[in-house]
Design a protein around this motif. Structure first.
Motif, short mmCIF file in Angstrom:
data_model
loop_
_atom_site.label_atom_id
_atom_site.label_comp_id
_atom_site.label_asym_id
_atom_site.label_seq_id
_atom_site.Cartn_x
_atom_site.Cartn_y
_atom_site.Cartn_z
N MET A 1 0.84 -1.18 0.00
CA MET A 1 0.00 0.00 0.00
C MET A 1 0.89 1.24 0.00
N SER A 2 0.77 2.05 -1.00
CA SER A 2 1.59 3.26 -1.08
C SER A 2 0.87 4.43 -0.42
N GLN A 3 1.68 5.34 0.10
CA GLN A 3 1.10 6.52 0.73
C GLN A 3 1.01 7.65 -0.28
N ARG A 4 -0.08 8.37 -0.21
CA ARG A 4 -0.27 9.52 -1.06
C ARG A 4 0.57 10.68 -0.54
N ALA A 5 1.19 11.42 -1.43
CA ALA A 5 2.03 12.55 -1.04
C ALA A 5 1.16 13.69 -0.50
N HIS A 6 1.69 14.41 0.48
CA HIS A 6 1.01 15.58 1.00
C HIS A 6 0.98 16.67 -0.06
N LYS A 7 -0.12 17.39 -0.12
CA LYS A 7 -0.22 18.42 -1.16
C LYS A 7 0.74 19.58 -0.96
N PHE A 8 1.24 19.77 0.28
CA PHE A 8 2.17 20.87 0.52
C PHE A 8 3.59 20.37 0.81
N GLY A 9 3.87 19.09 0.51
CA GLY A 9 5.22 18.56 0.63
C GLY A 9 5.65 18.12 2.02
N ALA A 10 4.74 18.06 2.99
CA ALA A 10 5.10 17.64 4.34
C ALA A 10 5.47 16.15 4.33
N LYS A 11 6.34 15.77 5.25
CA LYS A 11 6.77 14.38 5.38
C LYS A 11 6.07 13.75 6.59
N THR A 12 5.33 12.67 6.35
CA THR A 12 4.65 11.96 7.43
C THR A 12 5.67 11.25 8.31
N VAL A 13 5.43 11.26 9.63
CA VAL A 13 6.28 10.57 10.59
C VAL A 13 5.42 9.54 11.31
N ILE A 14 5.92 8.31 11.37
CA ILE A 14 5.26 7.26 12.16
C ILE A 14 6.28 6.80 13.19
N THR A 15 5.92 6.92 14.47
CA THR A 15 6.86 6.59 15.54
C THR A 15 6.92 5.08 15.74
N LEU A 16 7.87 4.64 16.56
CA LEU A 16 7.99 3.22 16.88
C LEU A 16 6.74 2.70 17.60
N GLU A 17 6.05 3.62 18.30
CA GLU A 17 4.81 3.25 19.01
C GLU A 17 3.61 3.22 18.08
N GLY A 18 3.82 3.60 16.82
CA GLY A 18 2.73 3.58 15.84
C GLY A 18 1.95 4.88 15.73
N GLU A 19 2.40 5.92 16.45
CA GLU A 19 1.72 7.22 16.35
C GLU A 19 2.08 7.87 15.02
N ARG A 20 1.08 8.46 14.38
CA ARG A 20 1.27 9.08 13.07
C ARG A 20 1.19 10.60 13.20
N PHE A 21 2.14 11.28 12.60
CA PHE A 21 2.17 12.74 12.56
C PHE A 21 2.19 13.16 11.10
N ASP A 22 1.42 14.20 10.77
CA ASP A 22 1.32 14.63 9.38
C ASP A 22 2.56 15.38 8.89
N SER A 23 3.44 15.77 9.81
CA SER A 23 4.66 16.46 9.40
C SER A 23 5.74 16.26 10.45
N THR A 24 6.99 16.44 10.04
CA THR A 24 8.09 16.33 10.99
C THR A 24 8.02 17.48 12.00
N GLY A 25 7.54 18.64 11.55
CA GLY A 25 7.40 19.78 12.47
C GLY A 25 6.42 19.48 13.59
N ALA A 26 5.28 18.89 13.27
CA ALA A 26 4.29 18.53 14.29
C ALA A 26 4.85 17.48 15.24
N PHE A 27 5.61 16.54 14.71
CA PHE A 27 6.23 15.50 15.53
C PHE A 27 7.20 16.11 16.53
N HIS A 28 8.08 16.99 16.06
CA HIS A 28 9.06 17.61 16.96
C HIS A 28 8.38 18.52 17.99
N TYR A 29 7.34 19.19 17.57
CA TYR A 29 6.60 20.06 18.50
C TYR A 29 5.96 19.22 19.60
N PHE A 30 5.37 18.07 19.24
CA PHE A 30 4.75 17.19 20.22
C PHE A 30 5.80 16.68 21.20
#
Length: 121
Positions: A1-30
């Motif tokens: 299953m391929s992932q669709r690219a974000h329309k604004f170029g953000a990179k999705t982050v999935i943590t080892l715990e399985g949490e999904r973040f829509d961008s690396t910025g949101a991940f680092h902020y969390f």
């Protein structure tokens, strides 16, 4: 299953715990918020909280905020990490502010962070 690219170029982050973040910025902020929670500066941090937006009792939209933070002595604040603000996002934010009257913080790279400014150091 391929992932669709974000329309604004953000990179999705999935943590080892399985949490999904829509961008690396949101991940680092969390991660930053979680450190403040562990230090006792924040009572609670929650992610991806849905709010229903209504007009005259009718649901017209839903907004899912990135972060809901409970700050000791200041109550609940919500934050949305955005790179690009679309007209729809701008409208939903205005509707949220009018309906819920909870402090809403738009978090953007390179701009002053009003949410972190609320947290006592």
């Amino acid at each position: 299953m391929s992932q669709r690219a974000h329309k604004f170029g953000a990179k999705t982050v999935i943590t080892l715990e399985g949490e999904r973040f829509d961008s690396t910025g949101a991940f680092h902020y969390f991660q930053q918020l979680k450190l403040l929670e562990k230090a006792g500066k924040i009572e609670r941090v929650e992610r991806q909280i849905p709010y229903v937006l209504t007009v005259n009792g009718m649901m017209v939209a839903k907004i899912v905020v990135d972060f809901k933070v409970t700050i000791p002595g200041k109550g609940i604040h919500v934050g949305e990490f955005k790179g690009m603000i679309t007209p729809v996002a701008r409208l939903k934010i205005k509707m949220f502010k009018a309906q819920y009257q909870i402090p809403f913080h738009l978090i953007r790279l390179g701009e002053p962070d009003t949410l972190l400014a609320e947290i006592p150091r």
